[in-house]
Design an enzyme around this catalytic site. Structure first.
Site, PDB file in Angstrom:
ATOM      1  N   LYS A  84     -86.296 -75.640 -48.630  1.00  0.00           N
ATOM      2  CA  LYS A  84     -85.101 -76.362 -48.161  1.00  0.00           C
ATOM      3  C   LYS A  84     -85.503 -77.818 -47.957  1.00  0.00           C
ATOM      4  O   LYS A  84     -86.559 -78.098 -47.395  1.00  0.00           O
ATOM      5  CB  LYS A  84     -84.587 -75.767 -46.855  1.00  0.00           C
ATOM      6  CG  LYS A  84     -83.290 -76.437 -46.385  1.00  0.00           C
ATOM      7  CD  LYS A  84     -82.659 -75.713 -45.221  1.00  0.00           C
ATOM      8  CE  LYS A  84     -83.310 -76.104 -43.912  1.00  0.00           C
ATOM      9  NZ  LYS A  84     -82.617 -75.527 -42.755  1.00  0.00           N
ATOM     10  N   GLN A 155     -73.597 -76.063 -33.290  1.00  0.00           N
ATOM     11  CA  GLN A 155     -74.450 -74.865 -33.172  1.00  0.00           C
ATOM     12  C   GLN A 155     -73.872 -73.844 -32.208  1.00  0.00           C
ATOM     13  O   GLN A 155     -74.077 -72.636 -32.371  1.00  0.00           O
ATOM     14  CB  GLN A 155     -75.875 -75.242 -32.724  1.00  0.00           C
ATOM     15  CG  GLN A 155     -76.610 -76.169 -33.662  1.00  0.00           C
ATOM     16  CD  GLN A 155     -76.588 -75.681 -35.098  1.00  0.00           C
ATOM     17  OE1 GLN A 155     -76.725 -74.495 -35.373  1.00  0.00           O
ATOM     18  NE2 GLN A 155     -76.399 -76.597 -36.020  1.00  0.00           N
ATOM     19  N   GLY A 236     -81.607 -76.275 -28.874  1.00  0.00           N
ATOM     20  CA  GLY A 236     -81.492 -77.699 -29.178  1.00  0.00           C
ATOM     21  C   GLY A 236     -82.800 -78.409 -29.474  1.00  0.00           C
ATOM     22  O   GLY A 236     -82.857 -79.285 -30.337  1.00  0.00           O
TER      23      GLY A 236
HETATM   24  N1  LIG Z   1     -83.386 -74.433 -33.423  1.00  0.00           N
HETATM   25  C1  LIG Z   1     -82.838 -74.621 -34.603  1.00  0.00           C
HETATM   26  O1  LIG Z   1     -83.113 -73.909 -35.555  1.00  0.00           O
HETATM   27  C2  LIG Z   1     -81.810 -75.697 -34.750  1.00  0.00           C
HETATM   28  C3  LIG Z   1     -80.988 -75.691 -35.889  1.00  0.00           C
HETATM   29  C4  LIG Z   1     -79.984 -76.668 -35.989  1.00  0.00           C
HETATM   30  C5  LIG Z   1     -79.850 -77.644 -34.998  1.00  0.00           C
HETATM   31  N2  LIG Z   1     -80.700 -77.631 -33.922  1.00  0.00           N
HETATM   32  C6  LIG Z   1     -80.602 -78.648 -32.855  1.00  0.00           C
HETATM   33  O2  LIG Z   1     -79.523 -78.278 -32.004  1.00  0.00           O
HETATM   34  C7  LIG Z   1     -79.001 -79.460 -31.363  1.00  0.00           C
HETATM   35  C8  LIG Z   1     -77.490 -79.457 -31.464  1.00  0.00           C
HETATM   36  O3  LIG Z   1     -77.094 -79.508 -32.794  1.00  0.00           O
HETATM   37  P1  LIG Z   1     -75.516 -79.543 -33.175  1.00  0.00           P
HETATM   38  O4  LIG Z   1     -75.463 -79.506 -34.656  1.00  0.00           O
HETATM   39  O5  LIG Z   1     -74.780 -78.502 -32.418  1.00  0.00           O
HETATM   40  O6  LIG Z   1     -75.127 -80.998 -32.636  1.00  0.00           O
HETATM   41  P2  LIG Z   1     -73.700 -81.502 -32.162  1.00  0.00           P
HETATM   42  O7  LIG Z   1     -73.794 -82.980 -32.090  1.00  0.00           O
HETATM   43  O8  LIG Z   1     -72.630 -80.877 -33.004  1.00  0.00           O
HETATM   44  O9  LIG Z   1     -73.547 -80.890 -30.672  1.00  0.00           O
HETATM   45  C9  LIG Z   1     -74.346 -81.273 -29.580  1.00  0.00           C
HETATM   46  C10 LIG Z   1     -73.444 -81.312 -28.364  1.00  0.00           C
HETATM   47  O10 LIG Z   1     -74.259 -81.450 -27.184  1.00  0.00           O
HETATM   48  C11 LIG Z   1     -73.519 -82.255 -26.270  1.00  0.00           C
HETATM   49  N3  LIG Z   1     -74.435 -82.781 -25.265  1.00  0.00           N
HETATM   50  C12 LIG Z   1     -75.401 -83.730 -25.427  1.00  0.00           C
HETATM   51  N4  LIG Z   1     -76.079 -83.908 -24.269  1.00  0.00           N
HETATM   52  C13 LIG Z   1     -75.527 -83.054 -23.375  1.00  0.00           C
HETATM   53  C14 LIG Z   1     -75.792 -82.778 -22.014  1.00  0.00           C
HETATM   54  N5  LIG Z   1     -76.755 -83.410 -21.339  1.00  0.00           N
HETATM   55  N6  LIG Z   1     -75.033 -81.832 -21.400  1.00  0.00           N
HETATM   56  C15 LIG Z   1     -74.055 -81.197 -22.052  1.00  0.00           C
HETATM   57  N7  LIG Z   1     -73.756 -81.427 -23.358  1.00  0.00           N
HETATM   58  C16 LIG Z   1     -74.487 -82.343 -24.001  1.00  0.00           C
HETATM   59  C17 LIG Z   1     -72.864 -83.302 -27.137  1.00  0.00           C
HETATM   60  O11 LIG Z   1     -71.748 -83.894 -26.480  1.00  0.00           O
HETATM   61  C18 LIG Z   1     -72.466 -82.473 -28.357  1.00  0.00           C
HETATM   62  O12 LIG Z   1     -71.137 -81.968 -28.253  1.00  0.00           O
HETATM   63  C19 LIG Z   1     -79.704 -80.636 -32.039  1.00  0.00           C
HETATM   64  O13 LIG Z   1     -80.768 -81.073 -31.224  1.00  0.00           O
HETATM   65  C20 LIG Z   1     -80.239 -80.035 -33.333  1.00  0.00           C
HETATM   66  O14 LIG Z   1     -81.367 -80.749 -33.814  1.00  0.00           O
HETATM   67  C21 LIG Z   1     -81.667 -76.680 -33.777  1.00  0.00           C
END
Ligand SMILES: NC(=O)c1ccc[n+]([C@@H]2O[C@H](COP(=O)([O-])OP(=O)(O)OC[C@H]3O[C@@H](n4cnc5c(N)ncnc54)[C@H](O)[C@@H]3O)[C@@H](O)[C@H]2O)c1
Length: 341
Positions: A84, A155, A236
């Site tokens: 990927k 997510q 996250g």
């Molecule tokens: N573990 C994995 O395999 C994996 C896979 C994909 C994404 N991720 C990670 O997951 C995280 C989220 O990704 P996403 O695509 O959902 O992003 P996104 O931007 O769609 O959603 C993140 C949300 O978190 C909220 N947020 C930020 N800080 C906050 C806080 N202190 N309190 C409450 N809410 C808060 C934001 O307002 C936003 O709505 C990223 O860090 C991404 O890198 C991890």
């Protein structure tokens, strides 16, 4: 839009392959070619095989730029080799592009032939949700009813979709920095037949299963908010410096990671480890070891369990395999002969 479909032409003259085509699948195809159930089964099996040493997965390779990065994630599992290739450019939405765009190539391990090139953006979220569902199946209390979400972005939806297939969820507590985002997520849960309320972080943590999906670099969940018996899907933190939970939660809970190396460098535990407050030996197990029965999962109703998810290439290849095999059955996608064979 209808795709031009050309029958795959594989002519074998004597022992020689003289014509062979690669399938190309767009995001719309991929979404229609795999269900969350299929993804969860594939991801569970991938974790198990990896724990048994029946998969290979070199470390991710990063190319860093001023505005983002590109990552290469290769693996060989379940009869397929693949990679990927995925970016993360947080300011892309300002110019109308998504933050994350991913492509995957699956190759035959026997010949190296590229069997399929597919969008892997949707698949990345799907396999992440699937991993959260599988982890909670092994680590959360079976009678879990109240689910807290801190971070209600992309997510969170996939986590919810996987979890509701395993648990009878009575209530979702949705917390996001942006209230309208939490409200929209709550509405989505209600449409799926689950009661939901908007909550602050402390209230969301009063739950049986907590899912954190923020990109935070400072703890958003305090140790004093977490009750005994809670399971946490810490999703996250997937890169160095990211952290959503106070370190004390990791120290008093049972930590299960997807991969020790990746989690140590970029998972929820990375900050605790780099500060010397946690050691690799404090990691209880990988989720694959729990699935394979090598190490126990939850052992009492009192334990706090934490699944530290970083996202593995074996998950991507496992769900990509399902998509490719379903595409073949349905004769979906554009067929392309890349090489003069
Ligand atoms: N573990 C994995 O395999 C994996 C896979 C994909 C994404 N991720 C990670 O997951 C995280 C989220 O990704 P996403 O695509 O959902 O992003 P996104 O931007 O769609 O959603 C993140 C949300 O978190 C909220 N947020 C930020 N800080 C906050 C806080 N202190 N309190 C409450 N809410 C808060 C934001 O307002 C936003 O709505 C990223 O860090 C991404 O890198 C991890």
């Amino acid at each position: 839009m209808k795709y031009q479909t050309i029958l795959t032409l594989v002519l074998i003259l004597g022992n020689k392959v003289v014509g062979m085509e690669t399938v190309i699948l767009r995001e719309d195809d991929v979404e229609e070619l795999i269900t969350m159930e299929e993804a969860m089964n594939a991801v569970e099996e991938a974790f198990r095989l990896y724990a048994l040493g029946k998969a290979s997965m070199p470390p991710k390779v990063y190319l860093n730029f001023s505005k983002g990065d590109l990552r290469a994630m290769p693996a060989h599992i379940m009869g397929y080799a693949g990679i990927k290739w995925v970016n993360s450019h947080p300011s892309n939405p300002d110019i109308g592009l998504p933050t994350v765009m991913a492509l995957m190539i699956l190759n035959s391990p026997e010949t190296g032939f590229p069997l399929v090139v597919m969008d892997a953006t949707f698949l990345t979220s799907l396999r992440t949700g699937a991993a959260g569902g599988v982890a909670a199946k092994y680590l959360a209390r079976k009678d879990s009813r109240v689910f807290g979400f801190v971070g209600c972005g992309k997510q969170a939806y996939f986590q919810f979709d996987a979890l509701r297939r395993i648990f009878d969820i009575d209530l979702v507590k949705a917390c996001d920095l942006r209230r309208e985002v939490a409200e929209a997520f709550g509405e989505y849960c209600r449409k799926a037949g689950v009661d939901a309320m908007v909550a602050d972080a402390r209230e969301a943590c009063k739950c049986d299963v907590l899912v954190t999906t923020t990109p935070s670099r400072r703890p958003v969940v305090k140790a004093s908010w977490i009750n005994k018996g809670t399971h946490i899907n810490a999703i996250g933190a997937d890169a160095e410096g990211k952290q959503e939970l106070e370190i004390e939660i990791l120290l008093k809970g049972k930590v299960v990671v997807d991969d020790i190396e990746q989690a140590t460098h970029g998972g929820e535990i990375n900050v605790a480890i780099s500060k010397g407050e946690m050691r690799r030996e404090d990691i209880h197990a990988t989720i694959g070891e729990v699935i394979a029965g090598i190490k126990p999962g939850r052992e009492s109703d009192e334990e706090i369990t934490i699944f530290d998810s970083t996202g593995l290439a074996i998950q991507d290849i496992a769900v990509g395999k399902v998509v490719f095999e379903n595409a073949r059955k349905e004769n979906r996608g554009i067929k392309m002969q890349f090489f003069r064979i």
